[in-house]
Structure formats: structure tokens, C-alpha cells
Design a protein around this motif. Sequence first.
Motif, PDB file in Angstrom:
ATOM      1  N   PRO A  65       1.119   0.556   2.458  1.00  0.00           N
ATOM      2  CA  PRO A  65       0.492   1.880   2.455  1.00  0.00           C
ATOM      3  C   PRO A  65      -0.922   1.882   1.882  1.00  0.00           C
ATOM      4  CG  PRO A  65       2.781   2.054   1.750  1.00  0.00           C
ATOM      5  CD  PRO A  65       2.457   0.593   1.817  1.00  0.00           C
ATOM      6  N   CYS A  66      -1.227   0.939   0.989  1.00  0.00           N
ATOM      7  CA  CYS A  66      -2.585   0.889   0.451  1.00  0.00           C
ATOM      8  C   CYS A  66      -3.598   0.558   1.549  1.00  0.00           C
ATOM      9  CB  CYS A  66      -2.685  -0.147  -0.673  1.00  0.00           C
ATOM     10  SG  CYS A  66      -1.878   0.364  -2.196  1.00  0.00           S
ATOM     11  N   LEU A  67      -3.246  -0.387   2.410  1.00  0.00           N
ATOM     12  CA  LEU A  67      -4.103  -0.661   3.556  1.00  0.00           C
ATOM     13  C   LEU A  67      -4.135   0.538   4.491  1.00  0.00           C
ATOM     14  CD1 LEU A  67      -3.214  -4.351   4.538  1.00  0.00           C
ATOM     15  CD2 LEU A  67      -5.423  -3.512   3.726  1.00  0.00           C
ATOM     16  N   GLY A  68      -2.968   1.177   4.639  1.00  0.00           N
ATOM     17  CA  GLY A  68      -2.888   2.321   5.537  1.00  0.00           C
ATOM     18  C   GLY A  68      -3.794   3.454   5.129  1.00  0.00           C
ATOM     19  N   LEU A  69      -3.873   3.722   3.821  1.00  0.00           N
ATOM     20  CA  LEU A  69      -4.746   4.786   3.333  1.00  0.00           C
ATOM     21  C   LEU A  69      -6.149   4.264   3.070  1.00  0.00           C
ATOM     22  CD1 LEU A  69      -5.258   7.641   2.259  1.00  0.00           C
ATOM     23  CD2 LEU A  69      -4.416   6.862   0.030  1.00  0.00           C
ATOM     24  N   GLY A  70      -6.250   3.157   2.349  1.00  0.00           N
ATOM     25  CA  GLY A  70      -7.546   2.667   1.900  1.00  0.00           C
ATOM     26  C   GLY A  70      -8.424   2.138   3.005  1.00  0.00           C
ATOM     27  N   TYR A  71      -7.814   1.563   4.035  1.00  0.00           N
ATOM     28  CA  TYR A  71      -8.612   1.125   5.184  1.00  0.00           C
ATOM     29  C   TYR A  71      -8.495   2.120   6.328  1.00  0.00           C
ATOM     30  CZ  TYR A  71     -10.935  -1.998   8.498  1.00  0.00           C
ATOM     31  OH  TYR A  71     -11.823  -2.547   9.392  1.00  0.00           O
ATOM     32  N   PHE A  93     -10.515   5.796 -10.859  1.00  0.00           N
ATOM     33  CA  PHE A  93      -9.236   6.327 -11.315  1.00  0.00           C
ATOM     34  C   PHE A  93      -8.135   5.330 -10.969  1.00  0.00           C
ATOM     35  CE2 PHE A  93     -11.811  10.114 -10.769  1.00  0.00           C
ATOM     36  CZ  PHE A  93     -11.453  10.901 -11.849  1.00  0.00           C
ATOM     37  N   LEU A  94      -7.305   5.006 -11.948  1.00  0.00           N
ATOM     38  CA  LEU A  94      -6.158   4.131 -11.708  1.00  0.00           C
ATOM     39  C   LEU A  94      -4.920   4.997 -11.495  1.00  0.00           C
ATOM     40  CD1 LEU A  94      -6.788   1.350 -14.365  1.00  0.00           C
ATOM     41  CD2 LEU A  94      -7.355   1.330 -11.927  1.00  0.00           C
ATOM     42  N   SER A  95      -4.018   4.536 -10.652  1.00  0.00           N
ATOM     43  CA  SER A  95      -2.838   5.328 -10.300  1.00  0.00           C
ATOM     44  C   SER A  95      -1.597   4.465 -10.325  1.00  0.00           C
ATOM     45  CB  SER A  95      -3.013   5.954  -8.905  1.00  0.00           C
ATOM     46  OG  SER A  95      -3.255   4.954  -7.937  1.00  0.00           O
ATOM     47  N   SER A  96      -0.436   5.101 -10.475  1.00  0.00           N
ATOM     48  CA  SER A  96       0.824   4.362 -10.493  1.00  0.00           C
ATOM     49  C   SER A  96       1.275   4.022  -9.079  1.00  0.00           C
ATOM     50  CB  SER A  96       1.911   5.180 -11.198  1.00  0.00           C
ATOM     51  OG  SER A  96       2.109   6.424 -10.550  1.00  0.00           O
ATOM     52  N   GLY A  97       0.941   4.851  -8.107  1.00  0.00           N
ATOM     53  CA  GLY A  97       1.190   4.561  -6.701  1.00  0.00           C
ATOM     54  C   GLY A  97      -0.137   4.319  -6.011  1.00  0.00           C
ATOM     55  N   MET A  98      -0.107   3.638  -4.860  1.00  0.00           N
ATOM     56  CA  MET A  98      -1.348   3.291  -4.154  1.00  0.00           C
ATOM     57  C   MET A  98      -2.319   2.579  -5.095  1.00  0.00           C
ATOM     58  SD  MET A  98      -1.209   4.359  -0.946  1.00  0.00           S
ATOM     59  CE  MET A  98      -0.361   5.516   0.134  1.00  0.00           C
ATOM     60  N   ARG A  99      -1.803   1.587  -5.835  1.00  0.00           N
ATOM     61  CA  ARG A  99      -2.606   0.981  -6.899  1.00  0.00           C
ATOM     62  C   ARG A  99      -3.817   0.226  -6.369  1.00  0.00           C
ATOM     63  NH1 ARG A  99       1.665  -1.376 -11.297  1.00  0.00           N
ATOM     64  NH2 ARG A  99       2.104  -2.863  -9.649  1.00  0.00           N
ATOM     65  N   LYS A 144       7.472  -0.805  -4.588  1.00  0.00           N
ATOM     66  CA  LYS A 144       6.090  -0.508  -4.190  1.00  0.00           C
ATOM     67  C   LYS A 144       6.065   0.624  -3.182  1.00  0.00           C
ATOM     68  CE  LYS A 144       2.158  -2.275  -1.614  1.00  0.00           C
ATOM     69  NZ  LYS A 144       1.190  -1.309  -2.176  1.00  0.00           N
ATOM     70  N   MET A 145       6.948   0.567  -2.186  1.00  0.00           N
ATOM     71  CA  MET A 145       6.983   1.632  -1.191  1.00  0.00           C
ATOM     72  C   MET A 145       7.341   2.970  -1.842  1.00  0.00           C
ATOM     73  SD  MET A 145       6.121   0.495   1.784  1.00  0.00           S
ATOM     74  CE  MET A 145       5.735  -1.131   2.451  1.00  0.00           C
ATOM     75  N   ALA A 146       8.260   2.944  -2.802  1.00  0.00           N
ATOM     76  CA  ALA A 146       8.657   4.176  -3.478  1.00  0.00           C
ATOM     77  C   ALA A 146       7.501   4.761  -4.274  1.00  0.00           C
ATOM     78  CB  ALA A 146       9.847   3.903  -4.400  1.00  0.00           C
ATOM     79  N   ARG A 147       6.713   3.907  -4.918  1.00  0.00           N
ATOM     80  CA  ARG A 147       5.557   4.398  -5.678  1.00  0.00           C
ATOM     81  C   ARG A 147       4.459   4.892  -4.745  1.00  0.00           C
ATOM     82  NH1 ARG A 147       2.906   0.800  -7.635  1.00  0.00           N
ATOM     83  NH2 ARG A 147       4.107  -1.105  -7.284  1.00  0.00           N
TER      84      ARG A 147
END
Length: 562
Positions: A78-84, A198-204, A353-356
Amino acid sequence: MGAEELDALLGDPWDAENPLGYAAVLDADERHEMLAEGEQLLDRFCMNAEFVPVEYGGRFTRADRLAQIQRTLWRRDPCLGLGYGLSSFIASVNIWTSGDEDQRRRAAELLLNNGRIAAAFHELDHGNDFANAEFSAQRRDGRWLLSGRKEIVTNLRRADAVVLYARTGEAVGSRSHSQFLVARDDLPAAGVRDLPRFLSSGMRGVQLGAMAFTDCPIPADSLLGAEGQGMESALRAYQITRSITPAVTVGPLDTALRAALGFALDRRLYGGVAADIPYVRSVIARAYADLLAIDAFSAVVLRALHLSPTIALYAPAAKYLTSRIALDAFEELRSVLGAQGYLRQGPYAIFQKMARDIAPATFAHISRAGCLVMILPHLPRLARRAWLQGSPAAEELFDLEGELPPLNPARLTVGVPPADGLMGTLAEIGGRDSDGGAVSRFATRFLDELRSLRDECAGLPPRDITISAAPEAFALADRYTVLLAAASVLAVWDQAGARYGDAELIGVLDRLAGRLGGRSVLTTAERESTEDKLFAAAAQHCLDRRLFDLTARRVPGEGRQP
């Protein structure tokens, strides 16, 4: 290029040697970094072309196609999905809907060269309350001066250009804000500074940035659309992005369900495996049904963008309900994995990771409460003039393999919906002669609920269709979203004939009906039989390396995971 090609490029996610597999994804997550190899692959795939309309050299024509491609990426990370992925799309949709020809061409060129565009709308003090955003743009000496802060913006520091939402008038109301497209190189260093990430617990791995502007000059031609049209432009664009996001959440849920099912089939205890335990089988079956519910509902909403662009309520309704369903499904699946659902290493670490990552995805862009606030004002009018007397939606809306005309953002409206075809479809299906079977009983149940909802919504007082509405009014909006999903599911299966399974349909309807409360439609024996069939189907999908969604497409790898 499409979802299958992207899947092939990403390779087997469970292969520990795959630089794009779950092991590498988890390592990058532990470092709070984007997966570099993943971004390089998406550059080669030219993911940004999926965000650019074909008339400007890209591949974007259908919202459902983009959702399938993004779902593939989110199923991996999901990080690639959102961040890219979606971050540049969320920004660029505003350009396609409101920008002039030159702005559109410049944005297309930037994206097709693998550049990034950030959507700088958010301010911590105001969240999604854009009507009260304080970041300002003032005309002075033939240019605009920007002042204020933008915070928690994906890729803000890394972006080549930014779509900014700013106050351009002092009057109260929706005409006081505008949007601007600004190249990062056009921001003078003296007028802007980057603030700490900003640091986050999900989408780190996602880079959540912030900027402070002080009388920062930008060119006069940076204005997107007409002055004062920022809110209207955003609402039109958000219909697209808020319709795509629910469909994308199927990806992380697919991965979570696959991990939980693999664990249940592998974990030995009490003389057998965890999958022998009735409770475990039931949880897996219900999560599978929940995934199908999200898939069917979101698919219909995506098709509505093309076929029913005047119905603006379906996007926030889907965003609200699918978020609830996904979060509930993750929580139930965690009970199957137990401690393994929290571990950040080991064969099932991808679950945590997916849950976060899914949690911020379900409220980003608009909260669930915000979705209900958008729906509430329209319920009394629809109840009195559309429900139970309006025409059903066109059948092509529910043919998920049918063709669609190219998406035309200019046709999307933000005003009062003239009709509600999904409720017309529910009334039509519910009014058919019952054969006594489970599906007929569910259709009757949902029709009865629609009648009750009509009576309650028609009598809502003015105070209960605003942000200050009583909790009971919000509950009515919640029930409305469930009925929209039920109508979508019934009609999708009706159109598909034997393409999708009967047990899957009954299971999905049972889960949706459960969200309405009241007496169960199924007997205990019927539910046990349905859930046994659902578990068996889900297990077979896992063993065959097929997706759990309605496409049931094969994915890379041999055999099932661990």
C-alpha cells in the motif's frame, strides 16, 4: 499494459529472493522507506501514464481499469500504492477537471516523464473541513502571494509540482477558495521552507511532508480554473478518487485473507489444523464474503462514473461503507492469526503491515463521518421523490465485463442528484415474485428496509441533515449505504447469470443484512452450509493462486503461500 502485466513484473510475493516480494516490502517498511526497487519498476511500467487521459498521451480511459491496476499494486505494498500511485492521481484529477489546455499538457508531460504531483489541501487545524481552510493566496502586482502551512501531504518534499488549495476570498461559503498548480521550481527559496516529515504508524514508507509559506510569489497563470471555484472543482474530482479508493482496498484485504487462510491451513493444534475449527472456518468465510461485497459495490460505483455521472452520492457512500467492512474484516482475521497477526517478522508478518496500512487509507481524503455528512442532506428529498417510485438503473451498470464510454470529468455534477437508480433497482428486484429461496428472502428483507428507511428519512427535520444531526440521523445514512451495496450485489449477480457462485451471493447478502440488525434471514443450518461452501471456495482460490475478488484471476507463484 494492465493489471496482469504489472502482476507479472512484481513476481511471486512469497519468494524471499524476489526484490519486490513481501520480504523486501517488510524490510523497507521497517526502515520507514519506500521500496526503491518498486519505484524503479513503476517508472519502467510508467504507472503515471495510467493517470493521464489518452488525449494527452496517457492510458487513462476507464476508472475500473485504473482501480484494477492500483489494486494489484496495493495488494503488494500500500505504501507504493499511495506514495507512488494514488497521490499523483488525486492531484492530477483536479487538473483534468479544471485546468486550461496549457496546464493539462504541462501536467501530462511531467507525469509521463515519471514526475510527481502532490495534492496540498490538508491543514492540521482544519482536516477535511476545506470550507474553513486558512492557507491564503492574495493578488498583488500581477501575481499571487501564498501564506500559511500545508501539512501531512504525501510526497510534498519529493514532488515536481503541487496542486494547492487556498483561500482567495473572505466571504463565508463555498466561493472563497481556489486551486493553484505550481511547479516546485517556481517557488522561491525565500518564500517557502520544508518542515520536518510526519512519521506514522501505518503507511510508514510514505513521505508525509509539510511546508510553510510566507508571502511566497507564484505566477498569475498558476490559478486552476476560475477564482472561487476551488471547492466545486475539488468535489467533482473527488467523485473519481473517492470511487476508486474503495475498489483499491480489496488489494490489501486479499493479501490479509490469503495470509490468514495460509496460517489456518498450516497451523497444527488439537490433533489437526486450525482450519478444522468451526470458528476459524466461519471467520475466513465471512471475510471472503466481505471482500466480495466491497468488490461488487465499488465496481458498480466505478461504472456509475461513466454511465450515471449526475449521481454524486454513490462515491461517499462507497467510501464510508467499504471502509467499515474492510476494517471489521481485518479485525476478525486477526483473531485467526492470534499473536502471528502482530509479529513484524516471520512468514505471516505481511498481515500486520496490511492491517496498519489499511487504517489510514480508509479515512484519508475524507473521514467516514464526513461521508455521512455529504449524504444526509439529500435523503429526505430522495425518500419523497425517488425511492420506491423511481426507475431502476440501466442493466449495463451491473455488467462488470461490459464496455464503458471514456470517463468525462466535465459531466460529473456536485448538486442534488435527480434520481437514485440503485434504489430503483432494489425495489424492482425486491418486488419480484418470491420463490422461497434464500436470495428471494433477502431481496424482500432489503425492500422492507427500504420502505422503513423512506418513511424515516422523509420526516427528517432540517437540523438533522447537517453536521449537527442527531446520532439517529447518521444511523439512517449508514443504513442507506448498506442498501446501496445490497442493490449492487443483487443486480451484479442477476446480470452475471452463473458466472459467480450462489453460495457467494447468499454469504454476501447475509453479511450486509447483518449490518442492518433485526431477525436473521437465514436459518442456522443455512448459514452453516453457506459458510462451509464459502470456506471451501476461498481455500481453493488460495491453493490455485487465484484472487479472491470477482475476477478470480491467477497471480504469480506456484502453489499457495507458506
